[in-house]
Scaffold this motif. Structure first.
Motif, PDB file in Angstrom:
ATOM      1  N   TYR A   1      32.631 -17.297  36.950  1.00 13.09           N
ATOM      2  CA  TYR A   1      32.672 -16.471  35.668  1.00 13.09           C
ATOM      3  C   TYR A   1      32.322 -14.836  36.155  1.00 13.09           C
ATOM      4  O   TYR A   1      32.908 -13.828  35.619  1.00 13.09           O
ATOM      5  CB  TYR A   1      31.282 -16.885  34.952  1.00 13.09           C
ATOM      6  N   VAL A   2      31.459 -14.853  37.226  1.00  6.35           N
ATOM      7  CA  VAL A   2      31.238 -13.152  37.626  1.00  6.35           C
ATOM      8  C   VAL A   2      32.626 -12.622  38.579  1.00  6.35           C
ATOM      9  O   VAL A   2      32.860 -11.607  37.990  1.00  6.35           O
ATOM     10  CB  VAL A   2      30.172 -13.468  38.857  1.00  6.35           C
ATOM     11  N   MET A   3      33.249 -13.686  38.787  1.00  9.23           N
ATOM     12  CA  MET A   3      34.913 -13.280  39.280  1.00  9.23           C
ATOM     13  C   MET A   3      35.774 -12.775  38.209  1.00  9.23           C
ATOM     14  O   MET A   3      36.223 -11.702  38.275  1.00  9.23           O
ATOM     15  CB  MET A   3      35.278 -14.094  40.150  1.00  9.23           C
ATOM     16  N   SER A   4      35.677 -13.588  37.129  1.00 11.35           N
ATOM     17  CA  SER A   4      36.611 -13.438  36.291  1.00 11.35           C
ATOM     18  C   SER A   4      36.263 -12.063  35.283  1.00 11.35           C
ATOM     19  O   SER A   4      37.052 -11.115  34.936  1.00 11.35           O
ATOM     20  CB  SER A   4      36.343 -14.565  35.131  1.00 11.35           C
ATOM     21  N   TRP A   5      34.803 -11.782  34.925  1.00 13.44           N
ATOM     22  CA  TRP A   5      34.642 -10.536  34.282  1.00 13.44           C
ATOM     23  C   TRP A   5      34.108  -9.289  35.117  1.00 13.44           C
ATOM     24  O   TRP A   5      33.963  -8.498  34.453  1.00 13.44           O
ATOM     25  CB  TRP A   5      33.151 -11.210  33.385  1.00 13.44           C
ATOM     26  N   GLY A   6      33.871  -9.712  36.304  1.00 15.16           N
ATOM     27  CA  GLY A   6      33.125  -8.340  37.116  1.00 15.16           C
ATOM     28  C   GLY A   6      33.786  -7.903  38.225  1.00 15.16           C
ATOM     29  O   GLY A   6      33.776  -6.839  38.645  1.00 15.16           O
ATOM     30  N   LEU A   7      34.653  -8.968  38.910  1.00 13.55           N
ATOM     31  CA  LEU A   7      35.133  -8.580  40.236  1.00 13.55           C
ATOM     32  C   LEU A   7      36.770  -8.311  39.928  1.00 13.55           C
ATOM     33  O   LEU A   7      37.501  -8.714  39.235  1.00 13.55           O
ATOM     34  CB  LEU A   7      35.236  -9.849  41.277  1.00 13.55           C
ATOM     35  N   ARG A   8      37.064  -7.083  40.663  1.00 11.89           N
ATOM     36  CA  ARG A   8      38.332  -6.618  40.626  1.00 11.89           C
ATOM     37  C   ARG A   8      38.832  -6.320  41.900  1.00 11.89           C
ATOM     38  O   ARG A   8      38.367  -5.367  42.880  1.00 11.89           O
ATOM     39  CB  ARG A   8      38.376  -5.240  39.619  1.00 11.89           C
ATOM     40  N   LEU A   9      39.908  -6.734  42.473  1.00 13.54           N
ATOM     41  CA  LEU A   9      40.960  -6.423  43.487  1.00 13.54           C
ATOM     42  C   LEU A   9      41.925  -5.407  43.280  1.00 13.54           C
ATOM     43  O   LEU A   9      42.171  -4.887  42.199  1.00 13.54           O
ATOM     44  CB  LEU A   9      41.706  -7.796  44.194  1.00 13.54           C
ATOM     45  N   PRO A  10      42.429  -4.904  44.271  1.00 17.21           N
ATOM     46  CA  PRO A  10      43.349  -3.829  44.073  1.00 17.21           C
ATOM     47  C   PRO A  10      44.564  -4.243  43.237  1.00 17.21           C
ATOM     48  O   PRO A  10      44.825  -5.386  43.323  1.00 17.21           O
ATOM     49  CB  PRO A  10      43.832  -3.673  45.459  1.00 17.21           C
ATOM     50  N   ARG A  11      45.176  -3.327  42.263  1.00 17.49           N
ATOM     51  CA  ARG A  11      46.327  -3.437  41.296  1.00 17.49           C
ATOM     52  C   ARG A  11      45.754  -4.849  40.416  1.00 17.49           C
ATOM     53  O   ARG A  11      46.824  -5.294  39.899  1.00 17.49           O
ATOM     54  CB  ARG A  11      47.396  -4.052  42.190  1.00 17.49           C
ATOM     55  N   MET A  12      44.485  -4.506  39.706  1.00 18.54           N
ATOM     56  CA  MET A  12      44.262  -5.396  38.838  1.00 18.54           C
ATOM     57  C   MET A  12      43.612  -4.605  37.859  1.00 18.54           C
ATOM     58  O   MET A  12      42.754  -3.763  37.883  1.00 18.54           O
ATOM     59  CB  MET A  12      42.846  -6.297  39.141  1.00 18.54           C
ATOM     60  N   ASP A  13      44.329  -4.723  36.680  1.00 19.79           N
ATOM     61  CA  ASP A  13      44.097  -3.652  35.487  1.00 19.79           C
ATOM     62  C   ASP A  13      43.196  -4.003  34.622  1.00 19.79           C
ATOM     63  O   ASP A  13      42.865  -3.036  33.938  1.00 19.79           O
ATOM     64  CB  ASP A  13      45.821  -3.568  34.835  1.00 19.79           C
ATOM     65  N   GLU A  14      42.872  -5.090  34.355  1.00 15.25           N
ATOM     66  CA  GLU A  14      41.806  -5.569  33.194  1.00 15.25           C
ATOM     67  C   GLU A  14      40.458  -4.848  33.519  1.00 15.25           C
ATOM     68  O   GLU A  14      40.074  -4.990  34.652  1.00 15.25           O
ATOM     69  CB  GLU A  14      41.680  -7.118  33.231  1.00 15.25           C
ATOM     70  N   PRO A  15      39.902  -4.421  32.489  1.00 15.83           N
ATOM     71  CA  PRO A  15      38.589  -3.710  32.823  1.00 15.83           C
ATOM     72  C   PRO A  15      37.212  -4.804  33.300  1.00 15.83           C
ATOM     73  O   PRO A  15      37.498  -5.960  32.866  1.00 15.83           O
ATOM     74  CB  PRO A  15      38.040  -3.172  31.220  1.00 15.83           C
ATOM     75  N   ALA A  16      36.405  -4.103  34.022  1.00 11.58           N
ATOM     76  CA  ALA A  16      35.342  -5.083  34.542  1.00 11.58           C
ATOM     77  C   ALA A  16      34.206  -4.741  33.650  1.00 11.58           C
ATOM     78  O   ALA A  16      33.902  -3.551  33.428  1.00 11.58           O
ATOM     79  CB  ALA A  16      35.157  -4.970  36.043  1.00 11.58           C
ATOM     80  N   ARG A  17      33.204  -5.534  33.503  1.00 10.48           N
ATOM     81  CA  ARG A  17      31.860  -5.452  32.909  1.00 10.48           C
ATOM     82  C   ARG A  17      30.999  -4.877  33.809  1.00 10.48           C
ATOM     83  O   ARG A  17      30.642  -5.546  34.985  1.00 10.48           O
ATOM     84  CB  ARG A  17      31.347  -6.768  32.143  1.00 10.48           C
ATOM     85  N   GLU A  18      30.486  -3.581  33.590  1.00 10.39           N
ATOM     86  CA  GLU A  18      29.744  -2.919  34.746  1.00 10.39           C
ATOM     87  C   GLU A  18      28.543  -3.667  35.088  1.00 10.39           C
ATOM     88  O   GLU A  18      27.914  -3.545  36.087  1.00 10.39           O
ATOM     89  CB  GLU A  18      29.475  -1.590  34.221  1.00 10.39           C
ATOM     90  N   GLU A  19      27.797  -4.236  34.126  1.00 11.83           N
ATOM     91  CA  GLU A  19      26.411  -4.823  34.097  1.00 11.83           C
ATOM     92  C   GLU A  19      26.684  -6.035  35.160  1.00 11.83           C
ATOM     93  O   GLU A  19      25.347  -6.293  35.567  1.00 11.83           O
ATOM     94  CB  GLU A  19      25.815  -5.180  32.724  1.00 11.83           C
ATOM     95  N   LEU A  20      27.521  -6.646  35.430  1.00 12.58           N
ATOM     96  CA  LEU A  20      27.703  -7.655  36.287  1.00 12.58           C
ATOM     97  C   LEU A  20      27.697  -7.409  37.972  1.00 12.58           C
ATOM     98  O   LEU A  20      27.948  -7.933  38.782  1.00 12.58           O
ATOM     99  CB  LEU A  20      29.016  -8.812  35.897  1.00 12.58           C
ATOM    100  N   ALA A  21      27.857  -5.809  37.956  1.00 15.25           N
ATOM    101  CA  ALA A  21      28.065  -5.363  39.413  1.00 15.25           C
ATOM    102  C   ALA A  21      26.945  -6.105  40.456  1.00 15.25           C
ATOM    103  O   ALA A  21      27.435  -6.233  41.541  1.00 15.25           O
ATOM    104  CB  ALA A  21      28.161  -3.790  39.454  1.00 15.25           C
TER     105      ALA A  21
END
Length: 285
Positions: free
Chosen positions: A229-249
């Motif tokens: 869940y944390v990966m899906s909503w919060g983690l972003r790799l290069p060239r991933m466009d979907e926004p991340a939820r900052e509170e999950l940082a």
């Protein structure tokens, strides 16, 4: 010595989640029971009871870490630990006894619990692997074909085992789906490890027949669910466009600290987390 590889997923409905994630958490056999006991103790500490006793089923990350939880947690100042546990326990025992302090305490307890569980996993040497798949990714045309995200997960788990002293064995533990889905996945996994060259190579260190367990009763599958869940909503790799939820940082930071990663003598870098844009196996396109 061996390593257990607990696998769970997030966003498989392809509707609300920004990315479909398949996550694996590897734990050394000698650490398993101690980690399980400490997670159980953490539930007692944060909620005054086991979460299964509270909900009657697995406490999914979609309930523990959704946006509403963070909104409720922020509606009051941080509540002292003992008072937070008391209030959270009260509302878990009686959901009709909702109040602003109780709702806030429960939300703050959920977030603190998830952060602590990830810290426990890191303390016990757990390693994280995962794939992140866009919703529009092409799918395999045949039901018997193993998706590329599973193949990647097995590959990186093999690389991890192969780089350890004495090259220990690993075994796979999946969340039990409905019976027919389990049979389909079992057939796909068996076909991969028996009929493909890469699979046969990796079966030297990975037992080809997985275990299926009820996630309601299996603590470390629930850990893999939190990671997914944390990966899906919060983690972003290069060239991933979907926004991340900052509170999950803060939780993303914990997950990334456990990520398998190594650099070979050739300079090639192997990472345990990767984006996969096409789920069709090689030759299926």
């Amino acid at each position: 010595m061996s390593w257990a590889f607990f696998i769970d997923e997030s966003g498989q409905d392809q509707r609300n989640s920004p990315y479909e994630v398949l996550a694996g958490v590897a734990v050394k056999d000698r650490e398993l029971w101690r980690l399980i006991r400490q997670i159980s103790d953490a539930q007692q500490h944060y909620f005054g009871m086991r979460l299964f006793e509270a909900y009657g089923h697995e406490a999914k990350a979609t309930k523990l870490l959704n946006a509403k939880t963070f909104r409720l947690a922020a509606q009051m100042d941080p509540i002292a630990s003992d008072e937070r546990t008391r209030l959270a326990h009260e509302i878990l025992l009686d959901g009709t006894a909702a109040s602003r302090p109780r709702l806030t305490a429960l939300a703050q307890a959920k977030i603190a619990y998830c952060q602590f569980v990830l810290q426990l996993a890191e303390n016990h040497g757990a390693k994280v692997f995962g794939t992140m798949v866009p919703r529009a990714a092409p799918r395999p045309p045949r039901a018997d074909a193993l998706r590329k995200d599973y193949a990647f997960l097995f590959e990186r788990f093999f690389y991890f085992l192969n780089g350890l002293p004495d090259t220990p064995m690993g075994y796979l533990v999946f969340d039990e789906l409905d019976r027919s889905a389990c049979h389909i996945l079992l057939g796909q996994v068996a076909s991969y490890f028996i009929r493909t060259k890469n699979g046969r190579t990796r079966s030297r260190l990975i037992i080809p027949e997985p275990f299926f367990v009820h996630s309601d009763m299996t603590t470390l599958v629930q850990l893999a669910d939190i990671v997914a869940y944390v990966m899906s909503w919060g983690l972003r790799l290069p060239r991933m466009d979907e926004p991340a939820r900052e509170e999950l940082a803060p939780l993303v930071w914990r997950v990334e600290r456990m990520k398998f990663s190594r650099t070979l003598d050739s300079g090639e870098r192997q990472s345990g987390i990767m984006q996969i844009r096409d789920l069709r196996p090689a030759g299926a396109t």
